[in-house]
Design a protein around this motif. Structure first.
Motif, PDB file in Angstrom:
ATOM      1  N   GLU A  59     114.846  34.908 -27.156  1.00  0.00           N
ATOM      2  CA  GLU A  59     113.645  34.594 -27.922  1.00  0.00           C
ATOM      3  C   GLU A  59     112.374  34.847 -27.116  1.00  0.00           C
ATOM      4  O   GLU A  59     111.407  35.406 -27.637  1.00  0.00           O
ATOM      5  N   GLU A  68     103.141  40.080 -31.907  1.00  0.00           N
ATOM      6  CA  GLU A  68     102.008  40.971 -31.635  1.00  0.00           C
ATOM      7  C   GLU A  68     102.042  42.158 -32.587  1.00  0.00           C
ATOM      8  O   GLU A  68     101.017  42.584 -33.107  1.00  0.00           O
TER       9      GLU A  68
ATOM     10  N   LEU B 130      97.087  34.437 -19.090  1.00  0.00           N
ATOM     11  CA  LEU B 130      97.284  34.961 -20.445  1.00  0.00           C
ATOM     12  C   LEU B 130      97.022  36.456 -20.379  1.00  0.00           C
ATOM     13  O   LEU B 130      96.046  36.883 -19.755  1.00  0.00           O
ATOM     14  N   PRO B 131      97.881  37.281 -20.977  1.00  0.00           N
ATOM     15  CA  PRO B 131      97.634  38.728 -20.907  1.00  0.00           C
ATOM     16  C   PRO B 131      96.357  39.094 -21.658  1.00  0.00           C
ATOM     17  O   PRO B 131      96.055  38.520 -22.705  1.00  0.00           O
ATOM     18  N   TYR B 134      97.169  41.568 -24.849  1.00  0.00           N
ATOM     19  CA  TYR B 134      98.220  41.118 -25.754  1.00  0.00           C
ATOM     20  C   TYR B 134      97.832  39.764 -26.319  1.00  0.00           C
ATOM     21  O   TYR B 134      97.169  38.963 -25.674  1.00  0.00           O
ATOM     22  N   ALA B 135      98.240  39.535 -27.547  1.00  0.00           N
ATOM     23  CA  ALA B 135      98.123  38.236 -28.179  1.00  0.00           C
ATOM     24  C   ALA B 135      96.689  37.711 -28.225  1.00  0.00           C
ATOM     25  O   ALA B 135      95.764  38.479 -28.483  1.00  0.00           O
ATOM     26  N   GLN B 151      98.736  32.336 -30.436  1.00  0.00           N
ATOM     27  CA  GLN B 151      99.697  31.588 -29.642  1.00  0.00           C
ATOM     28  C   GLN B 151      99.743  32.143 -28.236  1.00  0.00           C
ATOM     29  O   GLN B 151      99.336  33.273 -27.979  1.00  0.00           O
ATOM     30  N   PRO B 153     101.769  33.854 -25.635  1.00  0.00           N
ATOM     31  CA  PRO B 153     103.016  34.622 -25.655  1.00  0.00           C
ATOM     32  C   PRO B 153     104.026  34.128 -24.623  1.00  0.00           C
ATOM     33  O   PRO B 153     105.225  34.374 -24.756  1.00  0.00           O
ATOM     34  N   LEU B 154     103.525  33.449 -23.612  1.00  0.00           N
ATOM     35  CA  LEU B 154     104.444  32.985 -22.574  1.00  0.00           C
ATOM     36  C   LEU B 154     105.011  31.603 -22.880  1.00  0.00           C
ATOM     37  O   LEU B 154     105.800  31.056 -22.132  1.00  0.00           O
ATOM     38  N   MET B 156     106.174  30.499 -26.284  1.00  0.00           N
ATOM     39  CA  MET B 156     106.281  30.760 -27.711  1.00  0.00           C
ATOM     40  C   MET B 156     107.684  30.427 -28.194  1.00  0.00           C
ATOM     41  O   MET B 156     108.652  30.640 -27.474  1.00  0.00           O
ATOM     42  N   GLY B 157     107.763  29.884 -29.369  1.00  0.00           N
ATOM     43  CA  GLY B 157     109.086  29.601 -29.932  1.00  0.00           C
ATOM     44  C   GLY B 157     109.079  29.878 -31.419  1.00  0.00           C
ATOM     45  O   GLY B 157     108.019  29.818 -32.049  1.00  0.00           O
TER      46      GLY B 157
END
Lengths: 349, 573
Positions: A59, A68, B130-131, B134-135, B151, B153-154, B156-157
């Motif tokens: 996941e 994304e 945080l990238p 991305y995101a 959210q 990305p690191l 995340m669920g």
């Protein structure tokens, strides 16, 4: 009193009864809650904004990428996740029914072995990809490079004592101390053996006998256990993927990673458009996105997976690796023979 | 259906049952539905209010966060704090805490320089990255000073993680961002007291991907179902077990789903349907009772009518129906009685008319041949026989003349004596014919001589004895006796011949004249007796144990036979 054999009257009676019951039933139907239709209409997803992805990634790998992708394209992704073999089988079934667009995750040797399942697609990013991982007929597109590395418990083993390469693993002091997963449970185990075989150039049976003897009857039930069991000291050294090792090191666990001096193999994992895909355009878009610079950079920096592109700068975590020439097709072809041999020799031992 | 049609009671029962069931079931269901609809509407109204309240509360937090982000963006201290090398943590933190005072208990505010978190209102979040491409930070970068929600990305669920609201706050070579992180537990704390047990709340983005799942929504089931519904083009809430209310949270681009336990319709339905079943059972019982009572009330007169009709069909014209009812059944019984009476009158008229016709026909025949001519001729024969010394011929013609005279006389009754005389004459003739093969014996008391009997009633019986009974016998006897028995007179004619057959005994007994077609004489005797005196009287045949045949005539004793007694109404000849 000839009431019952007058069919006209009977019909009328039946009609009245039917009407009474129908009107009762009508009242049952009207229950839709207010406002729900509006939401349904506004947010309902048209067929051209849909994508069905079968993934064997964890996941934490697939979710940020898929989200994304959704954010950038407005396409809604339907997901199924599971083990590589399971997902390939499911994808095969779904392909026949036209219910799967993309297979995402799993070593490219599996893609190679199931080549007829996929729709060839040459990604727009093709030019920026490492030519080493190019599928012959564009059946699949690589996702990340996964070199095989050695790990050791840094509190129990000093850097000097740690094995430097494949040959060192056969040192008697590591007998019974090598964390290695059951090849029937983990595809990586075969890749590891295949790498060793290509490094040593030995006959499979000779090498396997040697290796099994060195394992000394200790085997792990999954590749995920390798890192954990080395970390908790049950084993001193282990063989795993660079990505797993790097993340463990980053999280500060008592582990150290090293690249075998003889060189190692790096099999990529991949993704591909499934034949009979209902949303081919979106699937191609997804492949391009996965191979695209942003996702590759994200994977490199955040997931510590080695990029498949040539234009991504590697961080300090990644060392230069010496790759042995690794024949994917030969490796894929030898898998069954290896497993048969394994079960015989393991029993003997 | 046939089974029902065969009985009046079952038809009534069926009709009652149908009506009662229609009323009970349709009435019951309608009531139940109405009640349920009302109940559901109440619940929905209450739920909508609750959903609105929760949404308003969540929106309030989001608005506060937005305000905080905007004021951070304007804050020079924080701005300058991002610039590399000029960090003065204490003043920057001071400013940061001031700007986030209202929301600090419910969120973490982080300031990023590029990918790296440089300040955070919670120490454990200071290590975050945080990238940029991305995101959420990418979106913030693209929004260029606008506020975005996304959210981490690191972290995340599938079932949600923190909601990140981000805004770019510095636009140099290295962009700076302010990020407010609202975790699930933060939202839970913010909504504390607003969500009751059994309720749930999901905060989603426009792709229906959850940020936070609280209470009932925690298992993700409903949210997955809704997302799936939107993908398959079904109604958003179809198949969702909970009562769910989806709302857009003002202009944030986020959605809130308020969930609560569905109305326990099944409980009411179950109770309701139990009541309906009870009503149905009661209806069946009441219908049964009512049909029994009513059918008794209706069917009693009908049954007596049916019984009367059956007797009438068998020929009993005296049948009458007793009824004291004044309704249509009473009328019907009266009508039946009148009909039976009229039928009887009509029958009697019919019989009388028939007899008149017969007598007229006889009179006509008599008129055709003058019997006196025959009689005189026979008398001439008798004298001529005497003259020519043939006394037997004389006797025969004398007897024949007597029989002829008696038979043509206009009277229909005669004395027993003259009737016996006639039999004697007849037997004499037959003795000649059968060569004295039998003997006639009489045993009649003299006091019965004057009794009146229908004319020519004994001759056919004697004839039957001679022709059939004594056939082949050379020494037979015929015995005629007469006795008085109370009001009746009984005449017996007995022979000691072959004995009568059972067939004929039976035929004589039966009232059907057709049965005696081979023995017309006997049939006539019987018919005449019954016609004159009624069914009680008539001829009887039997085979006495000592052999032979005994014929018994029973008729009322009378000496004074007026013409037309009982049935006679006229005279002729």
């Amino acid at each position: 009193m000839r009431f019952w054999n007058r069919s006209k009257k009977r019909k009328t009676l039946c009609r009245i009864m039917a009407m009474v019951f129908l009107s009762c039933l009508c009242l049952v139907g009207c229950t839709e809650e207010d406002g729900a239709e509006e939401i349904s209409e506004k947010y309902s997803v048209s067929e051209d904004r849909e994508l069905i992805v079968y993934t064997s990634h964890k996941e934490n790998v697939y979710l940020p990428i898929i989200r994304e992708f959704e954010d950038r394209t407005g396409i809604w992704v339907r997901l199924r996740s599971g083990g590589t073999e399971e997902m390939l089988q499911e994808a095969r079934k779904a392909s026949e029914a036209g219910e799967c667009d993309v297979m995402f995750g799993g070593g490219v040797e599996s893609y190679e072995a199931n080549r007829e399942l996929f729709l060839p697609y040459a990604s727009r990013e093709e030019g920026s990809l490492n030519p080493l991982y190019r599928s012959g007929e564009h059946a699949w597109t690589p996702f990340t490079e996964l070199p095989i590395v050695l790990i050791y418990n840094s509190t129990l083993v000093s850097k000097e004592d740690a094995p430097k390469g494949w040959e060192d693993l056969f040192d008697p002091k590591w007998k019974g101390q090598i964390a290695f997963a059951d090849p029937y449970r983990s595809g990586t185990s075969y890749t590891i053996f295949s790498t060793m075989q290509q490094v040593f150039g030995e006959e499979p049976e000779v090498l396997l006998r040697r290796f099994i003897a060195q394992l000394d009857g200790r085997l792990l039930s999954g590749s995920g256990d390798v890192k954990t069991r080395v970390e908790d000291g049950s084993f001193l050294v282990g063989i795993t993927l660079e990505e797993t090792a790097l993340r463990a090191v980053r999280e500060g666990e008592d582990l150290a990673m090293l690249y075998p001096v003889e060189g190692t193999s790096a099999v990529a994992d991949g993704c591909a458009v499934v034949k009979n895909a209902p949303h081919v355009r979106n699937a191609e878009q997804f492949i391009d996105f996965v191979a695209g610079k942003d996702t590759q950079e994200y994977c490199t920096r955040q997931l510590l997976r080695r990029p498949i592109r040539t234009d991504i700068a590697l961080s300090d975590s990644f060392e230069e690796i010496c790759l042995v020439p690794f024949d994917i097709e030969a490796s894929a072809a030898g898998e069954k023979e290896f497993l048969d041999l394994w079960s015989i020799l393991w029993q003997e031992d | 259906m046939r089974w029902i049609r065969q009985s009046f009671r079952r038809q009534i029962f069926w009709i009652f049952l149908s009506v009662a069931l229609i009323l009970a079931i349709s009435g019951g269901i309608l009531t139940l539905q109405g009640y349920e609809a009302r109940l559901r509407a109440d619940y929905v109204r209450r739920d909508l209010q609750q959903a609105e309240a929760v949404n308003a509360q969540v929106t309030e937090l989001l608005v506060l966060c937005r305000q905080a982000l905007n004021s951070i963006a304007r804050n020079q201290v924080i701005q300058s704090g991002i610039k590399a090398g000029t960090r003065a943590p204490r003043t920057v933190y001071g400013a940061l805490y001031r700007e986030t005072g209202e929301i600090r208990d419910y969120s973490v505010t982080e300031i990023y320089e590029g990918e790296i978190c440089v300040y955070a209102t919670s120490s454990q979040d200071r290590q975050r990255t945080l990238p940029l491409n991305y995101a959420v930070l990418r979106e913030a970068l693209e929004a260029g000073g606008g506020i975005v929600a996304g959210q981490d990305p690191l972290d995340m669920g599938e079932s949600g993680s923190s909601l990140l609201m981000a805004r770019q706050i510095s636009f140099g070579d290295m962009p700076g961002f302010a990020v407010i992180r609202i975790r699930e537990e933060d939202l839970k704390a913010w909504l504390k007291g607003s969500l009751n047990a059994g309720e749930g709340y999901a905060l989603l983005d426009s792709f229906f991907r959850p940020f936070c799942l609280l209470g009932q929504a925690d298992d993700m089931k409903a949210v997955s179902q809704i997302r799936n519904n939107l993908l398959t083009g079904e109604g958003a809430l179809s198949g969702v077990e909970e009562a769910a209310y989806i709302n857009e949270l003002s202009d944030t681009g986020l959605l809130g789903i308020y969930m609560t336990k569905p109305v326990r319709e099944s409980f009411f339905s179950e109770r309701g349907y139990q009541i309906i079943v009870l009503l149905v059972v009661i209806s069946v019982i009441l219908s049964l009772i009512a049909s029994v009572l009513l059918s008794g009330y209706f069917s009693k007169p009908i049954h007596s009518l049916v019984r009367g009709m059956r007797r009438l069909r068998k020929g009993d014209l005296d049948v009458r129906i007793e009824s004291d009812r004044e309704d249509e059944f009473g009328l019907l019984a009266n009508g039946f009685n009148k009909m039976a009476e009229q039928l009887k009158d009509y029958m009697q008229e019919q019989v009388a008319a028939e007899r008149t016709l017969n007598e007229t026909r006889l009179a006509m025949m008599q008129a055709q041949l003058n019997p006196h001519f025959l009689y005189n001729t026979l008398d001439t024969i008798k004298w001529m026989a005497k003259l020519h010394g043939a006394p037997e011929v004389g006797t025969i013609s004398a007897d024949l003349a007597k029989i002829l005279r008696a038979s043509i006389a206009g009277d229909r009754f005669c004395s027993l004596e003259s009737e016996l005389e006639l039999v004697k004459n007849y037997c004499e003739i037959q003795q000649f014919r059968f060569d004295d093969s039998f003997e006639l014996l009489m045993d009649v008391p003299p006091e019965l001589s004057d009794a009146q009997v229908p004319k020519l009633i004994l001759q056919p019986i004697a004839e039957n004895s001679i022709i059939h009974g004594l056939e082949g016998h050379s020494n037979g006897h015929i015995r005629i006796e007469a006795r008085r028995e109370a009001e009746d007179m009984v005449i017996r004619v007995t022979d000691d011949g072959n004995g009568i057959s059972d067939e004929i005994i039976e035929a004589v007994q039966s009232k059907d004249p057709e049965a005696l077609s081979g023995h017309l004489g006997l049939g006539n005797v019987n018919t005449i007796l019954r016609l004159y005196y009624g069914e009680k009287y008539g001829l009887q045949a039997e085979r006495p144990p000592e052999g032979g045949t005994r014929m018994t005539i029973r008729l009322p004793y009378t000496e004074d036979m007026e013409e037309g007694k009982g049935t006679d109404d006229g005279q002729n000849g």
